[in-house]
Design a protein around this motif. Structure first.
Motif, PDB file in Angstrom:
ATOM      1  N   LEU A  12       0.842  -1.203   0.000  1.00 34.18           N
ATOM      2  CA  LEU A  12       0.000   0.000   0.000  1.00 34.18           C
ATOM      3  C   LEU A  12       0.871   1.244   0.000  1.00 34.18           C
ATOM      4  O   LEU A  12       2.045   1.197   0.367  1.00 34.18           O
ATOM      5  CB  LEU A  12      -0.897   0.016   1.236  1.00 34.18           C
ATOM      6  N   GLU A  13       0.261   2.374  -0.399  1.00 37.22           N
ATOM      7  CA  GLU A  13       0.990   3.638  -0.318  1.00 37.22           C
ATOM      8  C   GLU A  13       0.046   4.762   0.092  1.00 37.22           C
ATOM      9  O   GLU A  13      -1.142   4.741  -0.218  1.00 37.22           O
ATOM     10  CB  GLU A  13       1.670   3.974  -1.641  1.00 37.22           C
ATOM     11  N   LEU A  14       0.600   5.730   0.807  1.00 37.04           N
ATOM     12  CA  LEU A  14      -0.126   6.916   1.230  1.00 37.04           C
ATOM     13  C   LEU A  14       0.193   8.020   0.236  1.00 37.04           C
ATOM     14  O   LEU A  14       1.357   8.317  -0.022  1.00 37.04           O
ATOM     15  CB  LEU A  14       0.322   7.334   2.638  1.00 37.04           C
ATOM     16  N   ARG A  15      -0.862   8.612  -0.377  1.00 34.31           N
ATOM     17  CA  ARG A  15      -0.637   9.700  -1.320  1.00 34.31           C
ATOM     18  C   ARG A  15      -1.876  10.579  -1.395  1.00 34.31           C
ATOM     19  O   ARG A  15      -2.905  10.265  -0.815  1.00 34.31           O
ATOM     20  CB  ARG A  15      -0.230   9.185  -2.688  1.00 34.31           C
ATOM     21  N   GLU A  16      -1.747  11.684  -2.101  1.00 34.92           N
ATOM     22  CA  GLU A  16      -2.859  12.619  -2.279  1.00 34.92           C
ATOM     23  C   GLU A  16      -4.027  11.914  -2.946  1.00 34.92           C
ATOM     24  O   GLU A  16      -3.848  11.144  -3.890  1.00 34.92           O
ATOM     25  CB  GLU A  16      -2.438  13.817  -3.133  1.00 34.92           C
ATOM     26  N   SER A  17      -5.217  12.212  -2.466  1.00 34.39           N
ATOM     27  CA  SER A  17      -6.446  11.661  -3.017  1.00 34.39           C
ATOM     28  C   SER A  17      -7.157  12.740  -3.834  1.00 34.39           C
ATOM     29  O   SER A  17      -7.105  13.913  -3.493  1.00 34.39           O
ATOM     30  CB  SER A  17      -7.349  11.204  -1.873  1.00 34.39           C
ATOM     31  N   THR A  18      -7.816  12.328  -4.895  1.00 36.46           N
ATOM     32  CA  THR A  18      -8.600  13.288  -5.672  1.00 36.46           C
ATOM     33  C   THR A  18      -9.912  13.606  -4.965  1.00 36.46           C
ATOM     34  O   THR A  18     -10.610  14.533  -5.343  1.00 36.46           O
ATOM     35  CB  THR A  18      -8.904  12.749  -7.080  1.00 36.46           C
ATOM     36  N   ILE A  19     -10.247  12.842  -3.920  1.00 41.89           N
ATOM     37  CA  ILE A  19     -11.495  13.056  -3.188  1.00 41.89           C
ATOM     38  C   ILE A  19     -11.305  14.075  -2.077  1.00 41.89           C
ATOM     39  O   ILE A  19     -12.017  15.066  -2.004  1.00 41.89           O
ATOM     40  CB  ILE A  19     -12.032  11.719  -2.621  1.00 41.89           C
ATOM     41  N   ASP A  20     -10.314  13.838  -1.180  1.00 41.61           N
ATOM     42  CA  ASP A  20     -10.126  14.751  -0.053  1.00 41.61           C
ATOM     43  C   ASP A  20      -8.841  14.426   0.679  1.00 41.61           C
ATOM     44  O   ASP A  20      -8.756  13.423   1.378  1.00 41.61           O
ATOM     45  CB  ASP A  20     -11.321  14.652   0.906  1.00 41.61           C
ATOM     46  N   GLY A  21      -7.832  15.252   0.552  1.00 42.04           N
ATOM     47  CA  GLY A  21      -6.592  15.081   1.310  1.00 42.04           C
ATOM     48  C   GLY A  21      -5.812  13.837   0.947  1.00 42.04           C
ATOM     49  O   GLY A  21      -5.681  13.486  -0.220  1.00 42.04           O
ATOM     50  N   LEU A  22      -5.309  13.147   1.973  1.00 43.22           N
ATOM     51  CA  LEU A  22      -4.516  11.941   1.775  1.00 43.22           C
ATOM     52  C   LEU A  22      -5.389  10.698   1.774  1.00 43.22           C
ATOM     53  O   LEU A  22      -6.451  10.679   2.374  1.00 43.22           O
ATOM     54  CB  LEU A  22      -3.468  11.815   2.885  1.00 43.22           C
ATOM     55  N   GLY A  23      -4.883   9.650   1.114  1.00 44.20           N
ATOM     56  CA  GLY A  23      -5.592   8.377   1.087  1.00 44.20           C
ATOM     57  C   GLY A  23      -4.609   7.227   0.966  1.00 44.20           C
ATOM     58  O   GLY A  23      -3.451   7.418   0.607  1.00 44.20           O
ATOM     59  N   ILE A  24      -5.066   6.024   1.259  1.00 48.21           N
ATOM     60  CA  ILE A  24      -4.266   4.807   1.109  1.00 48.21           C
ATOM     61  C   ILE A  24      -4.668   4.150  -0.207  1.00 48.21           C
ATOM     62  O   ILE A  24      -5.854   3.977  -0.484  1.00 48.21           O
ATOM     63  CB  ILE A  24      -4.513   3.836   2.287  1.00 48.21           C
ATOM     64  N   PHE A  25      -3.667   3.767  -0.992  1.00 52.11           N
ATOM     65  CA  PHE A  25      -3.895   3.153  -2.297  1.00 52.11           C
ATOM     66  C   PHE A  25      -3.102   1.857  -2.409  1.00 52.11           C
ATOM     67  O   PHE A  25      -1.972   1.772  -1.923  1.00 52.11           O
ATOM     68  CB  PHE A  25      -3.467   4.106  -3.415  1.00 52.11           C
ATOM     69  N   ALA A  26      -3.701   0.857  -3.054  1.00 54.72           N
ATOM     70  CA  ALA A  26      -3.039  -0.436  -3.265  1.00 54.72           C
ATOM     71  C   ALA A  26      -2.047  -0.317  -4.403  1.00 54.72           C
ATOM     72  O   ALA A  26      -2.338   0.265  -5.442  1.00 54.72           O
ATOM     73  CB  ALA A  26      -4.074  -1.504  -3.580  1.00 54.72           C
ATOM     74  N   LYS A  27      -0.850  -0.884  -4.216  1.00 51.48           N
ATOM     75  CA  LYS A  27       0.159  -0.933  -5.272  1.00 51.48           C
ATOM     76  C   LYS A  27      -0.065  -2.143  -6.170  1.00 51.48           C
ATOM     77  O   LYS A  27       0.442  -2.195  -7.278  1.00 51.48           O
ATOM     78  CB  LYS A  27       1.554  -1.007  -4.667  1.00 51.48           C
ATOM     79  N   ARG A  28      -0.775  -3.124  -5.656  1.00 51.87           N
ATOM     80  CA  ARG A  28      -1.089  -4.339  -6.424  1.00 51.87           C
ATOM     81  C   ARG A  28      -2.420  -4.890  -5.923  1.00 51.87           C
ATOM     82  O   ARG A  28      -2.963  -4.423  -4.923  1.00 51.87           O
ATOM     83  CB  ARG A  28       0.025  -5.366  -6.306  1.00 51.87           C
ATOM     84  N   GLU A  29      -2.944  -5.866  -6.619  1.00 53.54           N
ATOM     85  CA  GLU A  29      -4.239  -6.449  -6.248  1.00 53.54           C
ATOM     86  C   GLU A  29      -4.176  -7.071  -4.860  1.00 53.54           C
ATOM     87  O   GLU A  29      -3.215  -7.744  -4.505  1.00 53.54           O
ATOM     88  CB  GLU A  29      -4.637  -7.504  -7.275  1.00 53.54           C
ATOM     89  N   ILE A  30      -5.245  -6.843  -4.083  1.00 56.35           N
ATOM     90  CA  ILE A  30      -5.347  -7.400  -2.730  1.00 56.35           C
ATOM     91  C   ILE A  30      -6.523  -8.367  -2.733  1.00 56.35           C
ATOM     92  O   ILE A  30      -7.617  -8.004  -3.164  1.00 56.35           O
ATOM     93  CB  ILE A  30      -5.576  -6.283  -1.693  1.00 56.35           C
ATOM     94  N   PRO A  31      -6.319  -9.591  -2.256  1.00 60.35           N
ATOM     95  CA  PRO A  31      -7.413 -10.576  -2.254  1.00 60.35           C
ATOM     96  C   PRO A  31      -8.605 -10.111  -1.423  1.00 60.35           C
ATOM     97  O   PRO A  31      -8.436  -9.469  -0.382  1.00 60.35           O
ATOM     98  CB  PRO A  31      -6.776 -11.823  -1.624  1.00 60.35           C
ATOM     99  N   ALA A  32      -9.806 -10.426  -1.885  1.00 65.11           N
ATOM    100  CA  ALA A  32     -11.024 -10.108  -1.138  1.00 65.11           C
ATOM    101  C   ALA A  32     -10.955 -10.750   0.241  1.00 65.11           C
ATOM    102  O   ALA A  32     -10.474 -11.873   0.398  1.00 65.11           O
ATOM    103  CB  ALA A  32     -12.247 -10.622  -1.895  1.00 65.11           C
ATOM    104  N   GLY A  33     -11.387 -10.010   1.259  1.00 64.80           N
ATOM    105  CA  GLY A  33     -11.409 -10.536   2.619  1.00 64.80           C
ATOM    106  C   GLY A  33     -10.095 -10.418   3.362  1.00 64.80           C
ATOM    107  O   GLY A  33     -10.001 -10.778   4.533  1.00 64.80           O
ATOM    108  N   TYR A  34      -9.057  -9.915   2.717  1.00 63.47           N
ATOM    109  CA  TYR A  34      -7.746  -9.790   3.348  1.00 63.47           C
ATOM    110  C   TYR A  34      -7.776  -8.691   4.408  1.00 63.47           C
ATOM    111  O   TYR A  34      -8.280  -7.599   4.178  1.00 63.47           O
ATOM    112  CB  TYR A  34      -6.693  -9.459   2.285  1.00 63.47           C
ATOM    113  N   CYS A  35      -7.258  -8.957   5.593  1.00 62.01           N
ATOM    114  CA  CYS A  35      -7.225  -7.973   6.683  1.00 62.01           C
ATOM    115  C   CYS A  35      -5.993  -7.082   6.512  1.00 62.01           C
ATOM    116  O   CYS A  35      -4.863  -7.563   6.555  1.00 62.01           O
ATOM    117  CB  CYS A  35      -7.180  -8.678   8.037  1.00 62.01           C
ATOM    118  N   LEU A  36      -6.220  -5.805   6.306  1.00 65.23           N
ATOM    119  CA  LEU A  36      -5.124  -4.862   6.101  1.00 65.23           C
ATOM    120  C   LEU A  36      -4.507  -4.389   7.414  1.00 65.23           C
ATOM    121  O   LEU A  36      -3.330  -4.075   7.476  1.00 65.23           O
ATOM    122  CB  LEU A  36      -5.622  -3.648   5.326  1.00 65.23           C
ATOM    123  N   GLY A  37      -5.306  -4.287   8.472  1.00 70.00           N
ATOM    124  CA  GLY A  37      -4.799  -3.796   9.745  1.00 70.00           C
ATOM    125  C   GLY A  37      -5.944  -3.432  10.666  1.00 70.00           C
ATOM    126  O   GLY A  37      -7.105  -3.675  10.364  1.00 70.00           O
TER     127      GLY A  37
END
Length: 81
Positions: A12-37
């Motif tokens: 994952l990476e933290l970067r500017e969001s086009t919606i509002d401020g900062l956001g977390i974005f996946a660098k690659r596909e993440i399996p459904a149901g995977y616990c990120l934190g």
């Protein structure tokens, strides 16, 4: 605070969001149901939360149908984004 100091997973990476401020974005596909934190914050009843913050639910997570909300306005981690 830098991305590595927040212990953001490498997928994952933290970067500017086009919606509002900062956001977390996946660098690659993440399996459904995977616990990120774990979302960290302070637990309030809905009444306590509304008395303190009104209707501003940014950085918050309501616990299903329980009468509780986890608020990360004062205590937060990378999952806030």
């Amino acid at each position: 605070m830098t991305q590595d100091k927040m212990n953001i997973p490498d997928s994952l990476e933290l970067r500017e969001s086009t919606i509002d401020g900062l956001g977390i974005f996946a660098k690659r596909e993440i399996p459904a149901g995977y616990c990120l934190g774990l979302f960290e914050g302070i637990e309030y009843t809905l009444r306590e939360f509304k008395e303190k913050y009104g209707k501003d639910v940014r950085y918050c997570y309501q616990l299903g149908r329980q009468n509780k909300i986890i608020c990360a306005k004062e205590k937060r981690n990378w999952m806030t984004y």
